[in-house]
Write a protein that holds these residues in place. Structure first.
Motif, PDB file in Angstrom:
ATOM      1  N   LEU A 157      43.825  14.064  19.933  1.00 44.29           N
ATOM      2  CA  LEU A 157      45.150  14.506  19.988  1.00 44.29           C
ATOM      3  C   LEU A 157      44.834  14.982  21.607  1.00 44.29           C
ATOM      4  CD1 LEU A 157      46.260  16.793  17.363  1.00 44.29           C
ATOM      5  CD2 LEU A 157      47.003  15.363  17.912  1.00 44.29           C
ATOM      6  N   GLN A 158      43.465  14.975  22.239  1.00 48.85           N
ATOM      7  CA  GLN A 158      43.599  15.225  23.724  1.00 48.85           C
ATOM      8  C   GLN A 158      43.837  14.108  24.665  1.00 48.85           C
ATOM      9  OE1 GLN A 158      40.082  17.617  24.077  1.00 48.85           O
ATOM     10  NE2 GLN A 158      40.722  19.726  23.016  1.00 48.85           N
ATOM     11  N   LYS A 159      44.057  13.274  23.658  1.00 48.83           N
ATOM     12  CA  LYS A 159      44.294  11.582  24.821  1.00 48.83           C
ATOM     13  C   LYS A 159      45.835  11.042  24.516  1.00 48.83           C
ATOM     14  CE  LYS A 159      40.079   9.753  23.382  1.00 48.83           C
ATOM     15  NZ  LYS A 159      39.021   8.704  23.044  1.00 48.83           N
ATOM     16  N   PHE A 160      47.005  12.618  24.319  1.00 48.79           N
ATOM     17  CA  PHE A 160      47.734  11.623  24.476  1.00 48.79           C
ATOM     18  C   PHE A 160      48.059  12.232  25.274  1.00 48.79           C
ATOM     19  CE2 PHE A 160      48.317  12.501  19.033  1.00 48.79           C
ATOM     20  CZ  PHE A 160      48.036  11.601  19.597  1.00 48.79           C
ATOM     21  N   ASP A 161      50.264  11.809  26.023  1.00 47.00           N
ATOM     22  CA  ASP A 161      50.470  12.278  26.834  1.00 47.00           C
ATOM     23  C   ASP A 161      51.257  13.034  26.547  1.00 47.00           C
ATOM     24  OD1 ASP A 161      51.545  10.990  29.131  1.00 47.00           O
ATOM     25  OD2 ASP A 161      53.828  11.805  28.011  1.00 47.00           O
ATOM     26  N   PRO A 162      51.589  14.504  27.296  1.00 51.68           N
ATOM     27  CA  PRO A 162      50.864  13.888  28.971  1.00 51.68           C
ATOM     28  C   PRO A 162      49.681  14.801  28.939  1.00 51.68           C
ATOM     29  CG  PRO A 162      52.279  16.271  28.574  1.00 51.68           C
ATOM     30  CD  PRO A 162      52.484  15.777  27.247  1.00 51.68           C
ATOM     31  N   PRO A 163      49.301  14.379  29.385  1.00 53.12           N
ATOM     32  CA  PRO A 163      47.531  14.174  29.799  1.00 53.12           C
ATOM     33  C   PRO A 163      47.038  15.854  29.815  1.00 53.12           C
ATOM     34  CG  PRO A 163      47.752  12.665  31.319  1.00 53.12           C
ATOM     35  CD  PRO A 163      49.364  13.354  31.088  1.00 53.12           C
ATOM     36  N   GLY A 164      46.470  16.622  29.662  1.00 53.46           N
ATOM     37  CA  GLY A 164      45.523  17.285  29.802  1.00 53.46           C
ATOM     38  C   GLY A 164      46.718  18.067  28.973  1.00 53.46           C
ATOM     39  N   VAL A 165      47.218  18.153  27.556  1.00 52.52           N
ATOM     40  CA  VAL A 165      47.917  18.627  26.453  1.00 52.52           C
ATOM     41  C   VAL A 165      46.760  19.036  25.237  1.00 52.52           C
ATOM     42  CG1 VAL A 165      48.132  16.365  25.089  1.00 52.52           C
ATOM     43  CG2 VAL A 165      49.550  18.611  24.956  1.00 52.52           C
ATOM     44  N   CYS A 166      47.094  19.195  24.543  1.00 53.29           N
ATOM     45  CA  CYS A 166      45.998  20.036  22.960  1.00 53.29           C
ATOM     46  C   CYS A 166      44.475  20.606  23.847  1.00 53.29           C
ATOM     47  CB  CYS A 166      45.689  18.895  22.131  1.00 53.29           C
ATOM     48  SG  CYS A 166      47.563  18.368  21.554  1.00 53.29           S
ATOM     49  N   ALA A 167      44.447  21.262  25.297  1.00 53.01           N
ATOM     50  CA  ALA A 167      43.699  22.253  25.445  1.00 53.01           C
ATOM     51  C   ALA A 167      43.128  23.202  25.201  1.00 53.01           C
ATOM     52  CB  ALA A 167      43.779  21.411  27.229  1.00 53.01           C
ATOM     53  N   ARG A 168      42.513  24.383  24.821  1.00 55.74           N
ATOM     54  CA  ARG A 168      42.312  25.318  24.362  1.00 55.74           C
ATOM     55  C   ARG A 168      41.759  25.832  25.544  1.00 55.74           C
ATOM     56  NH1 ARG A 168      37.636  23.170  20.184  1.00 55.74           N
ATOM     57  NH2 ARG A 168      37.712  21.748  22.561  1.00 55.74           N
ATOM     58  N   ASN A 169      41.566  25.748  27.203  1.00 58.04           N
ATOM     59  CA  ASN A 169      41.715  26.461  28.156  1.00 58.04           C
ATOM     60  C   ASN A 169      42.190  25.736  29.488  1.00 58.04           C
ATOM     61  OD1 ASN A 169      38.771  25.489  28.958  1.00 58.04           O
ATOM     62  ND2 ASN A 169      38.256  26.233  26.815  1.00 58.04           N
ATOM     63  N   LEU A 170      42.334  26.648  30.182  1.00 52.37           N
ATOM     64  CA  LEU A 170      42.383  25.600  31.824  1.00 52.37           C
ATOM     65  C   LEU A 170      41.124  24.801  32.034  1.00 52.37           C
ATOM     66  CD1 LEU A 170      44.580  25.131  34.518  1.00 52.37           C
ATOM     67  CD2 LEU A 170      43.315  27.119  35.216  1.00 52.37           C
ATOM     68  N   SER A 171      39.957  25.121  31.916  1.00 56.94           N
ATOM     69  CA  SER A 171      38.671  24.019  32.037  1.00 56.94           C
ATOM     70  C   SER A 171      38.962  22.493  31.559  1.00 56.94           C
ATOM     71  CB  SER A 171      38.052  24.857  32.334  1.00 56.94           C
ATOM     72  OG  SER A 171      37.218  25.794  33.363  1.00 56.94           O
ATOM     73  N   GLU A 172      39.124  23.033  30.233  1.00 52.54           N
ATOM     74  CA  GLU A 172      38.917  21.967  29.764  1.00 52.54           C
ATOM     75  C   GLU A 172      40.383  20.648  29.833  1.00 52.54           C
ATOM     76  OE1 GLU A 172      38.270  20.962  24.943  1.00 52.54           O
ATOM     77  OE2 GLU A 172      39.380  22.490  25.279  1.00 52.54           O
ATOM     78  N   CYS A 173      41.651  21.603  29.935  1.00 50.28           N
ATOM     79  CA  CYS A 173      42.794  21.298  30.024  1.00 50.28           C
ATOM     80  C   CYS A 173      42.600  20.063  31.696  1.00 50.28           C
ATOM     81  CB  CYS A 173      44.263  21.595  30.681  1.00 50.28           C
ATOM     82  SG  CYS A 173      45.581  21.400  30.670  1.00 50.28           S
ATOM     83  N   LEU A 174      41.624  20.230  32.874  1.00 47.70           N
ATOM     84  CA  LEU A 174      41.809  19.582  34.154  1.00 47.70           C
ATOM     85  C   LEU A 174      40.402  18.558  33.780  1.00 47.70           C
ATOM     86  CD1 LEU A 174      41.927  22.777  36.618  1.00 47.70           C
ATOM     87  CD2 LEU A 174      43.325  21.304  36.153  1.00 47.70           C
ATOM     88  N   ALA A 175      39.801  19.358  32.923  1.00 50.33           N
ATOM     89  CA  ALA A 175      38.554  18.194  32.322  1.00 50.33           C
ATOM     90  C   ALA A 175      39.408  17.030  31.877  1.00 50.33           C
ATOM     91  CB  ALA A 175      37.451  18.530  31.219  1.00 50.33           C
ATOM     92  N   ILE A 176      40.376  16.969  31.001  1.00 44.56           N
ATOM     93  CA  ILE A 176      41.215  16.137  30.588  1.00 44.56           C
ATOM     94  C   ILE A 176      41.796  15.346  31.231  1.00 44.56           C
ATOM     95  CG2 ILE A 176      43.001  15.626  28.638  1.00 44.56           C
ATOM     96  CD1 ILE A 176      41.567  17.691  26.715  1.00 44.56           C
ATOM     97  N   GLN A 177      42.618  15.495  32.291  1.00 46.57           N
ATOM     98  CA  GLN A 177      43.411  15.315  33.308  1.00 46.57           C
ATOM     99  C   GLN A 177      42.218  14.313  34.346  1.00 46.57           C
ATOM    100  OE1 GLN A 177      46.465  17.098  34.885  1.00 46.57           O
ATOM    101  NE2 GLN A 177      46.546  18.878  33.328  1.00 46.57           N
ATOM    102  N   LEU A 178      41.258  15.095  34.256  1.00 44.46           N
ATOM    103  CA  LEU A 178      39.947  14.580  35.221  1.00 44.46           C
ATOM    104  C   LEU A 178      39.398  13.092  34.452  1.00 44.46           C
ATOM    105  CD1 LEU A 178      38.804  17.246  37.639  1.00 44.46           C
ATOM    106  CD2 LEU A 178      40.193  15.598  38.123  1.00 44.46           C
ATOM    107  N   ARG A 179      39.381  13.534  33.268  1.00 47.27           N
ATOM    108  CA  ARG A 179      38.610  11.953  32.866  1.00 47.27           C
ATOM    109  C   ARG A 179      40.076  10.593  32.788  1.00 47.27           C
ATOM    110  NH1 ARG A 179      36.943  16.013  28.785  1.00 47.27           N
ATOM    111  NH2 ARG A 179      34.909  16.590  29.583  1.00 47.27           N
TER     112      ARG A 179
END
Length: 551
Positions: free
Chosen positions: A233-255
């Motif tokens: 789910l964390q690979k779905f569009d838009p990037p960063g969705v389904c994160a549990r906190n801000l750090s995880e959301c930014l990390a998903i987008q950076l990956r």
């Protein structure tokens, strides 16, 4: 101790809270939206209440709608004119639509047989009346192209009802967007069930709750299965969705951008230092130089911290003011009610009179009697509510005349008791009236409770200052400070006392935190960082040349 019985007569006064009185008190504190919903329910429940939407003229601004006993006829139509006007209109319309005497005689005269008519016209009737009007209209309707969009399959019946909103597609929500991707990503029913459960937990910003420990227990699945679905789910569009906190959301987008290297990982894991502008500590943790840390922070700023807001969310309801305040011609202020927020309901006395003649059962009579009493009470309660709001708003404008003329700095200390004593009402009534009510002024729209502020003593023994005016003064001092001379709370206290405001340091800190203004240390870091970015912007490059190998 002897026990005896005796009779005593006592006379006392007490306030009996009847259901109608309790409902009238409740109406005072309702907002205009809640009041409209309440009136709609009463209109559906009470057959003697009718909406006054077809009146000949709108009510006078600032004056509520009064009860009209002779509301309408038995079929529910509105009738505001008298009998003379109605008869004149009927006579006038009849005169325009009627025929002259000569025309009526011509219509009543016998024209004779078909041969006699053809001889009179000197031609055949087929040449004069080629076909019947109904047949001609039907043929013309079949041959003609559709003239309005409804004939192509629309729902309206005429061009006047043409509505462009009927062609607007429904707004795609984040949950629908994720559900479409879920149907493609998984084929196993168990994985789809887990994925749909997690999607239902996603908020409008695109985040999941921080704790998903009970998800596996509620679904009857293993924690490993939930983690596997969450990783997809964390690979779905838009990037960063389904994160549990801000750090995880930014990390998903950076990956997703292939920029999540060890230095960036250290930066994302210490966002608290970035919020404090502690660049030196971040540079040490990341192991980079000043140029690289500047580029890394710029990359973080280009990311989306709330990816879910790109999709449709719940529509925000626009605030509608209950009171308007406008400058008067004599230099004062004109206060009026917003007539659009006042429900306009009337009591149909005619309908009740006709029903009372035909009803025979006692139960039906008591029912309609109660309906009449409730309808009459509601009209009077709405009238009293409007008058009370206007009275309280007028007194507030009178007390805070300096605010409307000069601004927030001249807002006076005001409490409920001062307004209640001026208009001869109880404080609780004023408190209910000012709840959820808004006033539109020349300086913006404010809640009525905004004008009630605590008092701050004056340093020189003069007139006290309002807390809101003091907060405004503190904000002006902080906004005007230079990057090289940041004002501490103690310095702000000294400047306020020099201006005649006696205030403690802890009060300044409390007001500053309430306005979301950081401390002097944090403000110094922010302004120095902004100054350094401004000086180094022409020389720096947005692209980094260091190694970007993923973790």
């Amino acid at each position: 101790m002897a026990l005896t019985q005796r009779l005593e007569f006592r006379q006392s006064q007490s306030l009996v809270m009847t259901p109608q009185l309790m409902q009238a008190i409740k109406l005072l504190q309702l907002s205009n939206l809640d009041l409209s919903a309440f009136v709609e329910e009463e209109l559906e429940r009470n057959p003697l209440l009718e909406r006054a939407a077809d009146g000949p003229e709108p009510p006078v601004a600032g004056e509520p709608v009064m009860e009209r006993p002779d509301y309408g006829d038995s079929n529910g139509s509105n009738s505001y004119g008298d009998d003379g006007d109605a008869s004149d209109m009927a006579a006038g319309s009849g005169g325009e639509a009627g025929f002259e005497p000569g025309q009526e005689e011509w219509l009543n005269r016998d024209l004779g047989t078909r041969a006699e008519i053809e001889q009179t016209l000197d031609t055949r009737l087929d040449n004069v009346f080629a076909e019947e009007p109904a047949e001609a209209a039907a043929r013309a309707a079949q041959d003609a192209a559709p003239s309005v969009y409804t004939e192509w399959g629309g729902g309206a019946s005429s061009d006047d009802e043409y509505n462009l909103e009927a062609f607007v597609a429904a707004e795609l929500t984040l949950a629908d967007h994720l559900a479409e991707q879920l149907a493609v990503a998984f084929s196993a029913p168990a994985q789809r069930m887990i994925g749909q459960y997690l999607i239902d937990l996603v908020d409008d910003a695109g985040y999941l709750p921080a704790d998903l420990g009970q998800a596996a227990e509620r679904l009857g699945a293993s924690q490993q299965a939930v983690d596997e679905v969450l990783a997809v789910l964390q690979k779905f569009d838009p990037p960063g969705v389904c994160a549990r906190n801000l750090s995880e959301c930014l990390a998903i987008q950076l990956r997703e951008l292939d920029r999540y290297d060890p230095a960036m990982q250290a930066l994302v894991e210490h966002l608290d230092l970035l919020a404090k502008r502690d660049i030196a500590a971040l540079r040490k943790l990341c192991g980079v130089d000043d140029e690289d840390i500047t580029d890394m922070i710029a990359e973080i700023r280009r990311l989306d911290p709330k990816p879910g807001l790109k999709f449709g969310t719940a529509r925000t309801q626009t605030m509608v003011p209950d009171v308007y305040v406008r400058p008067g011609p004599d230099g004062g202020w004109h206060v009026e009610l917003n007539s659009d927020t006042l429900p306009r309901v009337l009591v149909n006395q005619t309908y009740y009179s006709e029903l009372s003649k035909t009803i025979r059962k006692d139960g039906d009579k008591s029912y309609f009697t109660d309906c009449l009493q409730n309808a009459t009470w509601l009209v009077r309660a709405l009238d009293q509510r409007a008058r009370t709001i206007l009275k309280v708003a007028t007194e507030i404008v009178r007390q805070q005349d300096g605010f409307f003329t000069y601004g927030v700095a001249h807002l006076r200390p005001l409490n409920l008791k001062a307004v209640a004593d001026a208009i001869q009402m109880h404080e609780s009534t004023v408190s209910r009236v000012t709840a959820n009510k808004y006033m539109a002024t020349n300086r913006g729209s404010f809640e009525l409770k905004y004008f009630f502020t605590a008092s701050i003593a004056s340093a020189d023994g003069g007139e006290a200052h309002s807390a809101e005016a003091v907060r405004h003064h503190i904000k002006q001092l902080i906004d005007g400070e230079a990057p090289s001379a940041i004002l501490s709370d103690d310095t702000i206290v000294e400047r306020l006392r020099a201006s005649g405001i006696d205030i403690a340091r802890r009060t300044v800190a409390k007001y500053r935190e309430a306005m979301r203004i950081p401390s002097s240390v944090q403000r110094r870091r922010d302004k120095q960082s902004m100054l350094g970015n401004a000086l180094s912007a022409p020389a720096s490059s947005p692209d980094r040349s260091r190694d970007t190998a993923p973790v």
